[in-house]
Enzyme design. Structure first.
Site, PDB file in Angstrom:
ATOM      1  N   GLU A 145       0.885 -20.138  -0.635  1.00 20.91           N
ATOM      2  CA  GLU A 145       2.009 -19.363  -1.184  1.00 20.91           C
ATOM      3  C   GLU A 145       3.014 -20.389  -1.696  1.00 20.91           C
ATOM      4  O   GLU A 145       3.692 -21.050  -0.904  1.00 20.91           O
ATOM      5  CB  GLU A 145       2.639 -18.501  -0.079  1.00 20.91           C
ATOM      6  CG  GLU A 145       1.702 -17.466   0.516  1.00 20.91           C
ATOM      7  CD  GLU A 145       1.527 -16.235  -0.359  1.00 20.91           C
ATOM      8  OE1 GLU A 145       2.307 -16.058  -1.315  1.00 20.91           O
ATOM      9  OE2 GLU A 145       0.604 -15.454  -0.091  1.00 20.91           O
TER      10      GLU A 145
ATOM     11  N   CYS B 231      11.552 -17.904  -2.751  1.00 16.55           N
ATOM     12  CA  CYS B 231      10.498 -18.089  -3.755  1.00 16.55           C
ATOM     13  C   CYS B 231      10.568 -16.979  -4.801  1.00 16.55           C
ATOM     14  O   CYS B 231      10.205 -17.183  -5.953  1.00 16.55           O
ATOM     15  CB  CYS B 231       9.141 -18.120  -3.092  1.00 16.55           C
ATOM     16  SG  CYS B 231       8.859 -16.696  -2.022  1.00 16.55           S
TER      17      CYS B 231
HETATM   18  P1  NAD Z   1       7.520 -28.443   0.889  1.00 21.55           P
HETATM   19  O1  NAD Z   1       6.286 -28.306   0.096  1.00 21.55           O
HETATM   20  O2  NAD Z   1       8.339 -29.657   0.716  1.00 21.55           O
HETATM   21  O3  NAD Z   1       7.170 -28.397   2.462  1.00 21.55           O
HETATM   22  C1  NAD Z   1       6.508 -27.300   3.047  1.00 21.55           C
HETATM   23  C2  NAD Z   1       5.870 -27.736   4.355  1.00 21.55           C
HETATM   24  O4  NAD Z   1       4.828 -28.669   4.089  1.00 21.55           O
HETATM   25  C3  NAD Z   1       6.818 -28.436   5.329  1.00 21.55           C
HETATM   26  O5  NAD Z   1       6.557 -27.978   6.625  1.00 21.55           O
HETATM   27  C4  NAD Z   1       6.428 -29.890   5.175  1.00 21.55           C
HETATM   28  O6  NAD Z   1       6.693 -30.698   6.309  1.00 21.55           O
HETATM   29  C5  NAD Z   1       4.943 -29.780   4.964  1.00 21.55           C
HETATM   30  N1  NAD Z   1       4.317 -30.943   4.312  1.00 21.55           N
HETATM   31  C6  NAD Z   1       4.904 -31.867   3.496  1.00 21.55           C
HETATM   32  N2  NAD Z   1       3.970 -32.755   3.073  1.00 21.55           N
HETATM   33  C7  NAD Z   1       2.785 -32.383   3.619  1.00 21.55           C
HETATM   34  C8  NAD Z   1       1.464 -32.882   3.546  1.00 21.55           C
HETATM   35  N3  NAD Z   1       1.164 -33.956   2.806  1.00 21.55           N
HETATM   36  N4  NAD Z   1       0.495 -32.238   4.228  1.00 21.55           N
HETATM   37  C9  NAD Z   1       0.759 -31.138   4.953  1.00 21.55           C
HETATM   38  N5  NAD Z   1       2.009 -30.613   5.075  1.00 21.55           N
HETATM   39  C10 NAD Z   1       3.003 -31.223   4.406  1.00 21.55           C
HETATM   40  O7  NAD Z   1       8.360 -27.113   0.640  1.00 21.55           O
HETATM   41  P2  NAD Z   1       9.826 -26.790   1.122  1.00 21.55           P
HETATM   42  O8  NAD Z   1      10.775 -27.637   0.356  1.00 21.55           O
HETATM   43  O9  NAD Z   1       9.874 -26.818   2.607  1.00 21.55           O
HETATM   44  O10 NAD Z   1       9.972 -25.251   0.660  1.00 21.55           O
HETATM   45  C11 NAD Z   1      10.404 -24.865  -0.599  1.00 21.55           C
HETATM   46  C12 NAD Z   1       9.236 -24.428  -1.446  1.00 21.55           C
HETATM   47  O11 NAD Z   1       8.525 -23.382  -0.803  1.00 21.55           O
HETATM   48  C13 NAD Z   1       9.656 -23.841  -2.778  1.00 21.55           C
HETATM   49  O12 NAD Z   1       8.821 -24.317  -3.795  1.00 21.55           O
HETATM   50  C14 NAD Z   1       9.449 -22.352  -2.600  1.00 21.55           C
HETATM   51  O13 NAD Z   1       9.254 -21.623  -3.781  1.00 21.55           O
HETATM   52  C15 NAD Z   1       8.253 -22.330  -1.736  1.00 21.55           C
HETATM   53  N6  NAD Z   1       8.147 -21.051  -1.043  1.00 21.55           N
HETATM   54  C16 NAD Z   1       7.143 -20.204  -1.400  1.00 21.55           C
HETATM   55  C17 NAD Z   1       7.041 -18.951  -0.801  1.00 21.55           C
HETATM   56  C18 NAD Z   1       5.942 -17.985  -1.149  1.00 21.55           C
HETATM   57  O14 NAD Z   1       5.708 -17.051  -0.379  1.00 21.55           O
HETATM   58  N7  NAD Z   1       5.253 -18.132  -2.266  1.00 21.55           N
HETATM   59  C19 NAD Z   1       7.969 -18.575   0.154  1.00 21.55           C
HETATM   60  C20 NAD Z   1       8.995 -19.462   0.451  1.00 21.55           C
HETATM   61  C21 NAD Z   1       9.059 -20.703  -0.140  1.00 21.55           C
END
Ligand code: NAD
Length: 511
Positions: free
Chosen positions: A242, A276
């Protein structure tokens, strides 16, 4: 975004900050890959018993969690509000949604993942009984972002647990505290089965979780989503992603302009635009444009920003991560430098903490980052369009395809909505599809793979096992050995008889 630049990590712990003040709330120890493996191994050992408890038994435990969330919501909301910098009204969405979700899946799971009986399509299979049973993936790993710390972690754990999986969550390093409180309550206060836990850390911990589990549910940026998918490919572990969005709103000339402007203000600024599904870009048909932007600028201009309490409520909170505030600032300055105008807002707020003023930009176009890339902040860009055709073309001119909305006379708006290329479109409303958990929610294009909610939102945590059961039969089937001439003479005409769709072919008559 790189976690390390947003959260200063001491040797082996994460410093969780209050975005409203910048103060350190707590240091949370980081789980090493070895700890992650041990945690997964432990819950994996207990999963068969959890599966054996059955759908009703699992709903019983999740019902206890629902009651705990409702009884302790003030405590959880205090923690979550502090680690996110949200205003209370935004935080308050979380416990209610989760309670609803527990009831939704608890009461429907039997219909969604109960054993299915299927009638054979062909008379040739008449002697067979066909069944499909849905067996859970033993361990689901959930990696979640910081914008809704419970909805986007526990909200995915609920259907997985209800399906019979064990679950390990790695919450965002920015907002691990609220979830940790809930997991602790499951273990200590509720005495819940040891099939639900969390691990803490940045990307390395998330990567280690991907290596250990049988299914990965990831919510976050498309950049990290790609890394998660690549890593899961090593072990052929299925993923559901997502990801981000750049959701368009279309305002048609026959829209109720007051409703559309109020919806745009709330849909764009709620949770400081860190959703999002936030409204990020708006296309307004020419006749409604002037009235719409005036009303939108007035509504957004009077929003109150800051830290709130019960006696002094505010509308818009802080940016949860300092990195995000920098991205928002970059998008707005890029647009202003290229000729956009801010009708209201346009810069960081002059107050302590990470606040960006609620901002309405006009005179924008698709060459600007603010109309192309995910801003994820309290900013909307509004463009005037000639007609619905142009609005649809621009709405679809995006690498994202998560959600959208169309405002206008109901039938016309519905027709336009059907042409928007994304996973969910609201007609004359915004964001509401997330709460309509009856229907799927997931992204097209680079907004993701897979969906949550609805039947698919629990089925994805299961593997289907088809059972083809012979009800009666002799010592051998006519299709088995030996391959005799009689067998050939009989089987081909029988197959032809059942598969042809006209009598001449059925009976094998010459043309
Ligand atoms: P992010 O991608 O920076 O991090 C998300 C998660 O991934 C965190 O827990 C982080 O520690 C982890 N992570 C980071 N690097 C990783 C790796 N290499 N391997 C595994 N895990 C790793 O996102 P964010 O800044 O926390 O959130 C914002 C983003 O989330 C925005 O793009 C937003 O649109 C999206 N989002 C999407 C939805 C949806 O349902 N489509 C909902 C909410 C947020």
């Amino acid at each position: 975004m790189e976690s390390a630049t947003a959260v200063s990590t001491a040797e082996e712990s994460i410093e969780v900050l209050d975005p409203a003040t910048g103060a350190v709330i707590e240091n949370v120890p980081i789980d090493s890959p070895e700890n992650v493996a041990e945690t997964v191994q432990r819950v994996r050992a207990n999963q068969p018993e959890w599966e054996a408890v059955g759908i009703e038994g699992r709903y019983h435990w999740l019902g206890k969690l629902r009651d705990w969330l409702l009884d302790n919501q003030e405590r959880v909301l205090d923690t979550m509000q502090r680690e996110t910098g949200k205003v209370r009204a935004d935080a308050e969405n979380e416990p209610g949604y989760l309670a609803d979700l527990i009831n939704f899946y608890g009461s429907r799971a039997a219909g969604f993942i109960g054993e299915e009986s299927v009638r054979p399509h062909s008379p040739l299979l008449a002697a067979k009984k066909l069944r499909i049973q849905y067996r859970p993936y033993p361990v689901v790993g959930i990696i979640s972002p910081w914008n809704f710390p419970l909805i986007l972690s526990l909200g995915d754990a609920i259907p997985a647990l209800q399906a019979g999986c064990a679950v390990v969550i790695k919450p965002s390093e920015f907002t691990p505290l609220g979830l940790a409180e809930v997991v602790e309550a499951w273990k200590q206060e509720l005495g819940g089965p040891d099939v639900f836990d969390c691990v803490h850390g940045v990307g390395e911990t998330g990567g280690a979780l991907v290596d250990e589990v049988d299914f990965v549910q990831f919510t976050g940026s498309d950049r990290t989503g790609r890394k998660v998918m690549a890593r899961a490919a090593d072990t052929l572990t299925p993923v559901s992603l997502e990801l981000g969005g750049k959701d368009p709103m279309i305002v048609l000339s026959d829209a109720d302009v007051d409703r559309a402007a109020n919806a745009a203000a709330w849909g764009g600024m709620m949770n400081a635009g860190q959703i999002c599904l936030s409204v990020e870009r708006i296309y307004v048909e020419e006749p409604a444009y002037d009235e719409f932007i005036n009303k939108l600028a007035t509504e957004v201009g009077r929003l109150r920003q800051g830290v709130d309490d019960a006696s002094n409520p505010k509308d818009v909170g802080a940016m949860t991560s300092p990195n995000q505030a920098a991205i928002v600032e970059e998008h707005v300055s890029d647009a202003l430098a290229a000729g956009a105008r801010a009708l209201t807002g346009g810069k960081r707020a002059e107050r302590p903490g990470d606040y960006f003023e609620p901002t309405v930009l006009v005179d924008v176009d698709h060459s600007m980052k603010v109309m192309r890339d995910e801003t994820f902040g309290p900013v909307v860009g509004v463009m005037k369009v000639r007609d619905a055709e142009e609005a649809v073309r621009l709405a679809n001119d995006s690498r994202y395809g998560l959600g959208g909305s169309v405002f206008g006379e109901r039938e016309r708006a519905e027709q336009v909505a059907r042409r928007v290329e994304c996973g969910a479109v609201n007609v004359n409303d915004v964001l509401i599809n997330y709460f309509a958990m009856d229907v799927p929610m997931g992204g097209w294009k680079q907004s993701g793979i897979g969906t949550r909610h609805g039947e698919g939102g629990i089925k994805k945590y299961c593997r289907s096992e088809s059972l083809v059961i012979t009800r009666f039969g002799g010592k051998r089937e006519p299709t088995w050995y030996p391959y005799t001439r009689t067998r050939r003479r009989l089987l081909a005409p029988i197959s032809r008889f059942f598969n042809a769709r006209d009598w001449r072919r059925r009976l094998g008559l010459e043309r």
